[in-house]
Design a protein around this motif. Structure first.
Motif, PDB file in Angstrom:
ATOM      1  N   THR A   4      17.963  13.642 -14.033  1.00 51.14           N
ATOM      2  CA  THR A   4      18.245  15.078 -14.046  1.00 51.14           C
ATOM      3  C   THR A   4      17.098  15.932 -13.514  1.00 51.14           C
ATOM      4  O   THR A   4      17.073  17.133 -13.773  1.00 51.14           O
ATOM      5  CB  THR A   4      18.614  15.501 -15.477  1.00 51.14           C
ATOM      6  OG1 THR A   4      17.597  15.047 -16.379  1.00 51.14           O
ATOM      7  CG2 THR A   4      19.938  14.895 -15.900  1.00 51.14           C
ATOM      8  N   ILE A  12      23.546  19.418 -16.568  1.00 48.77           N
ATOM      9  CA  ILE A  12      23.230  18.297 -17.458  1.00 48.77           C
ATOM     10  C   ILE A  12      24.251  18.252 -18.595  1.00 48.77           C
ATOM     11  O   ILE A  12      24.751  17.186 -18.964  1.00 48.77           O
ATOM     12  CB  ILE A  12      21.794  18.409 -18.019  1.00 48.77           C
ATOM     13  CG1 ILE A  12      20.773  18.407 -16.872  1.00 48.77           C
ATOM     14  CG2 ILE A  12      21.510  17.267 -18.991  1.00 48.77           C
ATOM     15  CD1 ILE A  12      19.340  18.625 -17.321  1.00 48.77           C
ATOM     16  N   ILE A  23      19.221  10.541 -20.371  1.00 49.61           N
ATOM     17  CA  ILE A  23      18.826  11.286 -19.193  1.00 49.61           C
ATOM     18  C   ILE A  23      17.382  10.961 -18.841  1.00 49.61           C
ATOM     19  O   ILE A  23      16.560  10.674 -19.711  1.00 49.61           O
ATOM     20  CB  ILE A  23      19.035  12.811 -19.347  1.00 49.61           C
ATOM     21  CG1 ILE A  23      18.304  13.378 -20.544  1.00 49.61           C
ATOM     22  CG2 ILE A  23      20.515  13.145 -19.463  1.00 49.61           C
ATOM     23  CD1 ILE A  23      18.605  14.855 -20.763  1.00 49.61           C
TER      24      ILE A  23
END
Ligand SMILES: *Cc1c(COP(=O)(O)O)cnc(C)c1O
Length: 203
Positions: A4, A12, A23
């Motif tokens: 991300t 996200i 992530i």
């Protein structure tokens, strides 16, 4: 895992609601801002080079640091995790193709670093991470993934806690299928997930 970096929090949230469980971020500062909004419900992975002056913040945010590549960083991170009374999962990043511009430890030096990290009280070594060199044709990176998987098995078999060695992080948008075929247990996907939302906003 959804990578991300440079992705806004609203995008996200989309992949999280679609089921992403982890992530990955490259910069501690950026991760800190996003963590303040998203919180600890998802697993946070550090992918970028770890500077020793940022280990404290990193130890507070991340569940796993995938980019450990020196005894110095390992010691600093261990101390920071201890100070926060946290146990951190770590991977050792291997510079599998010996590329000058990339971080990661040389394959032949990995075993020594494994021994150092095994002594750390607040780090739990879970396996290895690498980035393959860029290749126009994904099949060309297969030998590098194969080499990393072989190194992973060798080090796992020698490890004091082989049962902890269950993460082989390799494969990104362009080459994840080859990586999975060669034994990856974690693939790191950025562009493949977020290019469409970025295009939709005209970025
Ligand atoms: C950016 C990045 C990825 C994701 O790459 P994509 O090609 O966008 O999927 C994976 N791993 C690391 C370490 C990265 O920095």
């Amino acid at each position: 895992m959804a990578v991300t970096k440079n992705v806004p929090v609203q995008d996200i949230r989309l992949v999280l609601s679609a089921g992403a469980a982890a992530i990955g971020e490259n910069r501690v500062q950026e991760a800190r801002q996003k963590f303040a909004q998203i919180g600890p419900a998802v697993s946070w992975h550090m992918l970028g080079h770890l500077q020793t002056n940022k280990v404290r913040t990193a130890a507070a945010i991340f569940d796993m640091v995938e980019s450990l590549d020196s005894p110095r960083a390992a010691e600093a991170l261990d101390r920071a995790a201890g100070g926060l009374d946290r146990q951190l999962d770590v991977l050792i990043e291997v510079n599998i193709a010996a590329e000058e511009q990339k971080f990661g430890i040389a394959p032949e030096a990995t075993r020594d670093l494994v021994k150092r990290v095994a002594k750390a009280q607040h780090l739990r070594l879970r396996g290895l991470m690498a980035m393959a060199p860029y290749a126009a044709e994904p099949g060309l990176v297969r030998p590098f993934f194969r080499r990393l998987a072989a190194l992973f098995r060798e080090l796992r078999d020698e490890a004091r806690h082989p049962e902890h060695w269950n993460v082989l992080s390799m494969g990104m948008t362009n080459d994840f299928e080859v990586a999975i075929a060669e034994g990856a247990t974690l693939v790191r996907i950025g562009t493949g997930l977020f290019a469409a939302t970025a295009a939709g906003r005209g970025r």
